[in-house]
Design an enzyme around this catalytic site. Structure first.
Site, PDB file in Angstrom:
ATOM      1  N   GLY A   1      -7.147   3.633  10.924  1.00 39.31           N
ATOM      2  CA  GLY A   1      -7.771   2.350  10.641  1.00 39.31           C
ATOM      3  C   GLY A   1      -7.909   2.014   9.178  1.00 39.31           C
ATOM      4  CB  THR A   2      -6.711   3.567   6.002  1.00 42.45           C
ATOM      5  OG1 THR A   2      -5.390   3.796   6.515  1.00 42.45           O
ATOM      6  CG2 THR A   2      -7.477   4.863   6.027  1.00 42.45           C
ATOM      7  N   GLY A   3      -5.667   0.776   7.100  1.00 44.43           N
ATOM      8  CA  GLY A   3      -5.051  -0.516   6.806  1.00 44.43           C
ATOM      9  C   GLY A   3      -5.900  -1.682   7.275  1.00 44.43           C
ATOM     10  CB  CYS A   4      -7.714  -2.283  10.465  1.00 45.44           C
ATOM     11  SG  CYS A   4      -6.370  -1.959  11.609  1.00 45.44           S
TER      12      CYS A   4
ATOM     13  CB  THR B   1      -6.074   8.446   7.517  1.00 42.88           C
ATOM     14  OG1 THR B   1      -5.119   8.975   8.460  1.00 42.88           O
ATOM     15  CG2 THR B   1      -6.349   9.492   6.448  1.00 42.88           C
TER      16      THR B   1
ATOM     17  CE  LYS C   1      -1.712  -1.580   3.742  1.00 40.57           C
ATOM     18  NZ  LYS C   1      -2.445  -1.870   4.977  1.00 40.57           N
TER      19      LYS C   1
END
Length: 552
Positions: free
Chosen positions: A270-273, A268, A235
């Protein structure tokens, strides 16, 4: 906002970046046997070689994701984000908590790791009784927990394993040390169907090599793939040199670049989770890997865009609104039966006759004092109807007037209208309620006490009773008269609006029936088959107010 696009790049164009080490682990040699074992286990399950309890064929199997991650007390990331993302995608989510964190929009103040034996107990509890389709991992704070998870997945294989290698929080708090990285490389990644590192995590997995360009990301994706996972998504949201948000996906054969507009927002967390959980959710629903990644990327982009201006907490990094509801709840007030007082119902033939658009008609009725609007447009194309509904909704929101759609639940959902009005020959109210959810308004046309009772049972909010008088807007519409209206009102547990043939000459007679749950009149021709909608609405409003004074 630019539309998400992706691009496939042949491996023949791939030029490895020099000096990026490929850290193969002893576990990588076992990748083939691990995946073969999982395949054989799942095939045996499908072939009924394992004894299972009898299944009730009437029950519906729901896609199921198990998330193994840490709890975020601020609710923006970790277990909380996973549950919300899965719910938004229509997938059930069970949980195994590996750590409890004290964190908010400012940062992480503390981490309390759950004992390994209790993590194992949670895993066995879920996996043995309610096998998930997909397992998604987040924060795994100790080598023992990594080993426990891997052992559990060997004992209870699943269709897919999604690994989000959480190592550092966005606020900079370290969540995984060097020994855990070794466990990732040696044990977890070789079992993964996809791993979704951001730039910092990808760099850490590869020994600290900096990643500054898209070419670096492609090199990193290939190097991580060599460790063992079937697919890699690197990412690039933090890529400094890119104006777009670019992610690189590698499946062992081809590279794909996913590009979307960079959304400037502090929200932003928690975007990865969220992205990894959405991938897991789509895989659980049966999507192929590339399709799941595409949907996840689009979903995160939509959530970021929607959530960019919400304010929760005083820190520099706020959470997102996964269900896209927070702003809607602020704008939409609860249904009030008094909204039924002057109920304006549009008609496409009348608008055409007088040279008005739907939007013009609605605006004029609201300016005249209409308290609720229903769009009843039988001769408008769906696309045009939807665009008009969205435009009308903006006007209604400004004035605090609810907007309902006649019959067309698809248009109501797509436009986010306040609800629908349905007839006896339309979709049943309980089905409409299931589709629209608990917050939207549902009205039902009723002619008899039995209809009114059923509307109550099915979860409607109000009933429209009539036609009270003959009307030219509906052919062969049986009238019930004032006596029939009163009978329905007396038997109804819901507020009632009188419908059918009501205008300036008879509105007072309707409102003087003396039944407390009769809240207003619904009118079509009396407003919209006139030269000036605003003037006629004001006149009728005065008549209704006067009749209310007399009745009281």
């Amino acid at each position: 906002m630019a539309h998400l696009c992706f691009q496939v790049l042949s491996t023949s164009f791939f030029t490895p970046k020099p000096q990026i080490p490929v850290l193969l682990s002893p576990g990588a040699a076992c990748i083939k046997s691990i995946h073969q074992y999982r395949y054989l286990y799942l095939k045996a399950m499908q072939d009924d070689k394992f004894s299972t309890p009898p299944c009730d064929e009437s029950k519906v199997r729901v896609p199921h994701v198990l998330t193994v991650a840490g709890s975020d007390s601020g609710g923006g990331a970790g277990i909380q984000a996973d549950i919300k993302a899965c719910a938004a995608r229509g997938v059930y989510c069970s949980t195994v908590i590996t750590a409890v964190t004290a964190q908010n929009t400012v940062g992480v103040q503390g981490v309390n790791i759950v004992p390994e034996d209790f993590v194992a107990e949670q895993l066995r509890s879920v996996l043995s009784d309610m096998p998930p389709n997909v397992v998604k991992t987040g924060m795994l704070p100790s080598t023992g927990i990594v080993k426990t998870l891997c052992q559990s997945l060997k004992e209870f294989p699943v269709q897919a394993l999604v690994v989000d290698p959480v190592m550092v929080s966005t606020s900079g708090h370290t969540l995984a040390g060097p020994s855990i990285l070794d466990s990732f490389r040696e044990e977890l990644l070789p079992m993964a169907d996809i791993v979704t590192p951001n730039l910092k995590e990808a760099s850490a997995l590869l020994g600290g090599v900096p990643l500054e360009t898209i070419a670096d990301m492609r090199s990193a994706a290939k190097a991580i793939h060599d460790i063992g996972p079937r697919n890699v998504l690197v990412k690039g949201g933090d890529l400094p040199a890119s104006l777009d948000a670019v992610d690189v996906f590698y499946d062992g054969n081809d590279f794909y670049e996913f590009r979307s507009s960079r959304i400037m927002t502090p929200n932003t967390h928690g975007t990865g989770c969220t992205l990894a959980s959405t991938v897991a959710a789509e895989l659980a629903k049966g999507s192929q890997m590339l399709s799941a990644v595409k949907v996840a990327k689009r979903y995160v982009e939509a959530v970021l865009s929607y959530s960019k201006n919400i304010a929760i907490g005083g820190g520099c990094q706020g959470p997102m609104d996964h269900l896209l509801k927070l702003k809607s709840n602020v704008e939409r007030r609860p249904f009030d039966p008094c909204d039924l007082f002057l109920y304006a119902v549009t008609d496409s033939r009348m608008n055409k006759k007088w040279g008005r658009s739907i939007v013009d008609a609605v605006k004029a009725a609201i300016e005249g004092g209409a308290s609720i609007i229903q769009l009843r447009e039988k001769e408008v194309d769906t696309g045009d109807f939807l665009e008009a509904a969205k435009a009308c909704l903006k006007i209604c929101r400004v004035h605090g007037v609810p907007l309902l759609i006649n019959d067309r639940i698809d248009v109501a959902l797509a436009s986010d209208a306040d609800g629908v009005h349905i007839g006896q020959s339309d979709m049943p109210a309980h089905v409409a309620r299931a589709l629209l959810g608990p917050d939207k308004i549902i009205g039902v046309s009723c002619k008899t006490p039995e209809h009114a009772q059923q509307a109550w049972v099915d979860g409607a909010d109000y009933i429209g009773s009539g036609g009270v008088y003959p009307t030219n807007t509906k052919e062969n519409n049986k009238t019930i008269g004032l006596d029939g209206l009163k009978t329905v009102c007396v038997s109804s547990k819901l507020p009632v609006v009188a419908i059918g043939g009501i205008g300036m000459s008879n509105a007072q007679a309707v409102m003087r029936l003396g039944v407390p749950n009769l809240k207003g009149v619904a009118v079509v021709s009396a407003l919209f088959d006139r030269e000036c909608v605003t003037t006629e609405t004001r006149k009728l409003l005065e008549v209704l107010k006067e009749s209310t004074k007399i009745a009281n």
